[in-house]
Design a protein around this motif. Sequence first.
Motif, PDB file in Angstrom:
ATOM      1  N   TYR A 147      15.991  -2.520  -1.357  1.00  0.00           N
ATOM      2  CA  TYR A 147      16.612  -1.773  -2.460  1.00  0.00           C
ATOM      3  C   TYR A 147      15.556  -1.310  -3.463  1.00  0.00           C
ATOM      4  N   LEU A 148      14.577  -2.172  -3.729  1.00  0.00           N
ATOM      5  CA  LEU A 148      13.496  -1.801  -4.643  1.00  0.00           C
ATOM      6  C   LEU A 148      12.751  -0.578  -4.115  1.00  0.00           C
ATOM      7  N   THR A 149      12.505  -0.555  -2.806  1.00  0.00           N
ATOM      8  CA  THR A 149      11.807   0.564  -2.182  1.00  0.00           C
ATOM      9  C   THR A 149      12.596   1.854  -2.348  1.00  0.00           C
ATOM     10  N   GLU A 150      13.906   1.764  -2.192  1.00  0.00           N
ATOM     11  CA  GLU A 150      14.758   2.941  -2.367  1.00  0.00           C
ATOM     12  C   GLU A 150      14.831   3.355  -3.838  1.00  0.00           C
ATOM     13  N   TYR A 151      14.743   2.384  -4.738  1.00  0.00           N
ATOM     14  CA  TYR A 151      14.744   2.685  -6.182  1.00  0.00           C
ATOM     15  C   TYR A 151      13.559   3.570  -6.554  1.00  0.00           C
ATOM     16  N   ILE A 152      12.431   3.369  -5.903  1.00  0.00           N
ATOM     17  CA  ILE A 152      11.219   4.145  -6.231  1.00  0.00           C
ATOM     18  C   ILE A 152      11.489   5.636  -6.085  1.00  0.00           C
ATOM     19  N   ILE A 153      12.099   6.050  -4.968  1.00  0.00           N
ATOM     20  CA  ILE A 153      12.373   7.472  -4.769  1.00  0.00           C
ATOM     21  C   ILE A 153      13.476   7.953  -5.709  1.00  0.00           C
ATOM     22  N   ASP A 154      14.400   7.064  -6.078  1.00  0.00           N
ATOM     23  CA  ASP A 154      15.505   7.467  -6.958  1.00  0.00           C
ATOM     24  C   ASP A 154      15.040   7.714  -8.390  1.00  0.00           C
ATOM     25  N   ARG A 155      13.797   7.366  -8.721  1.00  0.00           N
ATOM     26  CA  ARG A 155      13.257   7.677 -10.054  1.00  0.00           C
ATOM     27  C   ARG A 155      13.228   9.192 -10.278  1.00  0.00           C
ATOM     28  N   GLN A 194       9.181   5.260   3.726  1.00  0.00           N
ATOM     29  CA  GLN A 194       9.705   4.885   5.034  1.00  0.00           C
ATOM     30  C   GLN A 194       8.730   3.961   5.754  1.00  0.00           C
ATOM     31  N   ALA A 195       7.437   4.249   5.616  1.00  0.00           N
ATOM     32  CA  ALA A 195       6.412   3.378   6.212  1.00  0.00           C
ATOM     33  C   ALA A 195       6.472   1.993   5.584  1.00  0.00           C
ATOM     34  N   ALA A 196       6.734   1.940   4.263  1.00  0.00           N
ATOM     35  CA  ALA A 196       6.871   0.657   3.580  1.00  0.00           C
ATOM     36  C   ALA A 196       8.068  -0.125   4.114  1.00  0.00           C
ATOM     37  N   LEU A 197       9.208   0.555   4.265  1.00  0.00           N
ATOM     38  CA  LEU A 197      10.412  -0.093   4.791  1.00  0.00           C
ATOM     39  C   LEU A 197      10.194  -0.633   6.205  1.00  0.00           C
ATOM     40  N   ASN A 198       9.445   0.111   7.013  1.00  0.00           N
ATOM     41  CA  ASN A 198       9.156  -0.337   8.393  1.00  0.00           C
ATOM     42  C   ASN A 198       8.386  -1.651   8.392  1.00  0.00           C
ATOM     43  N   CYS A 199       7.538  -1.863   7.392  1.00  0.00           N
ATOM     44  CA  CYS A 199       6.756  -3.105   7.311  1.00  0.00           C
ATOM     45  C   CYS A 199       7.634  -4.317   7.013  1.00  0.00           C
ATOM     46  N   LEU A 200       8.767  -4.091   6.351  1.00  0.00           N
ATOM     47  CA  LEU A 200       9.660  -5.203   6.005  1.00  0.00           C
ATOM     48  C   LEU A 200      10.424  -5.745   7.211  1.00  0.00           C
ATOM     49  N   LYS A 201      10.411  -5.011   8.315  1.00  0.00           N
ATOM     50  CA  LYS A 201      11.123  -5.446   9.519  1.00  0.00           C
ATOM     51  C   LYS A 201      10.562  -6.757  10.071  1.00  0.00           C
ATOM     52  N   LYS A 242       0.834  -1.211   0.000  1.00  0.00           N
ATOM     53  CA  LYS A 242       0.000   0.000   0.000  1.00  0.00           C
ATOM     54  C   LYS A 242       0.867   1.259   0.000  1.00  0.00           C
ATOM     55  N   HIS A 243       1.795   1.333   0.946  1.00  0.00           N
ATOM     56  CA  HIS A 243       2.645   2.525   1.044  1.00  0.00           C
ATOM     57  C   HIS A 243       3.568   2.660  -0.172  1.00  0.00           C
ATOM     58  N   LEU A 244       4.081   1.530  -0.651  1.00  0.00           N
ATOM     59  CA  LEU A 244       4.942   1.553  -1.834  1.00  0.00           C
ATOM     60  C   LEU A 244       4.166   2.072  -3.044  1.00  0.00           C
ATOM     61  N   GLY A 245       2.933   1.580  -3.204  1.00  0.00           N
ATOM     62  CA  GLY A 245       2.106   1.974  -4.338  1.00  0.00           C
ATOM     63  C   GLY A 245       1.711   3.435  -4.298  1.00  0.00           C
ATOM     64  N   VAL A 246       1.372   3.935  -3.113  1.00  0.00           N
ATOM     65  CA  VAL A 246       1.016   5.352  -2.973  1.00  0.00           C
ATOM     66  C   VAL A 246       2.225   6.226  -3.316  1.00  0.00           C
TER      67      VAL A 246
END
Length: 323
Positions: free
Chosen positions: A313-321, A293-300, A205-209
């Motif tokens: 890394y994929l999550t960080e790639y999203i912002i690097d776009r 950041q909320a998405a990354l917290n869920c991966l814990k 959800k957070h990644l998609g938003v």
Amino acid sequence: MMIAYNFTSNIQKELHTLEQNIKNLVTAQNPILYAAAEHLFKAGGKRLRPSIVLLVAKATAKEGKILASQKRLAEITEIIHTASLLHDDVVDNCSTRRGIKTVNNQFNNRVAILAGDFLFAQSSWYLANLKQVEVVKIISKVITDFAEGEVRQSINLFNLNVTINEYIEKSFYKTASLIAASCQGAAMLAINNSKIACKLHLYGKHLGVAFQIIDDILDITSSAIILGKPGEADLKNGNLTAPCLFAIAENIKIKQIIEEEFSTLSDIDTVILMIKQSYSILKSQDLAREHLQAALNCLKYLDNSESKKDLEYLTEYIIDRLY
């Protein structure tokens, strides 16, 4: 600066198989329907959604072995996404997608709508064959969410009273719902742990938003060549996204121009310039980062593994776009 790390390196074999399978799964008897669906599949794309599903599958499966049902779910996810693009392009009157003519431009609106319906129907059939009732329920709801998102967007065109929260809700329905549901579904196919499955739903959800917010930023700041589709399309159609909503709060002139629905040819360029000169792009980036950041917290909640690192890394790639 873009991250050099390839987060799909551990699922290259699965992605190659997926690329072949999604074309084979399109089995329309009518040559026009087949050609319309194949036209968009041939254009490729990032295959981001199935990559996420496969990484979640690898991170939750025993000994990192992706199940056949999880691979099929990744394929279903891409088919559903492609179906939604066919409908979106008709609604938005879009002429190019991924650098080629859209199906509605190559054929016509009727063919594009029918091809989208056909792909939704095919995805539902393959989904039912997973024989996992709860997963079927979760993924099936995504199709109704798409419709909800489109309706919300359509009734709020040029609506200056739309709030950021309403924008985020619409972004969930239009973009994040599929990612969230497929992450949750992939976990449910592998493990009997509702807590982790729910956390992965939140991750998606957070990644998609965040992905949608960044798409909306790029719609303002990037060229059509980079986007692979016409830029500034949302604003021209009266779809007010995060950068515009933040800018309206800063500059009353933007509000006045939008109220008149861009009555002169130069209005769009004027508003785009004022958006870029405001703090709205930075505020939108900050909003995207909050969701990432909320998405990354869920991966814990996942056990440490290479696949977990790949998801990070994929999550960080999203912002690097953005860079």
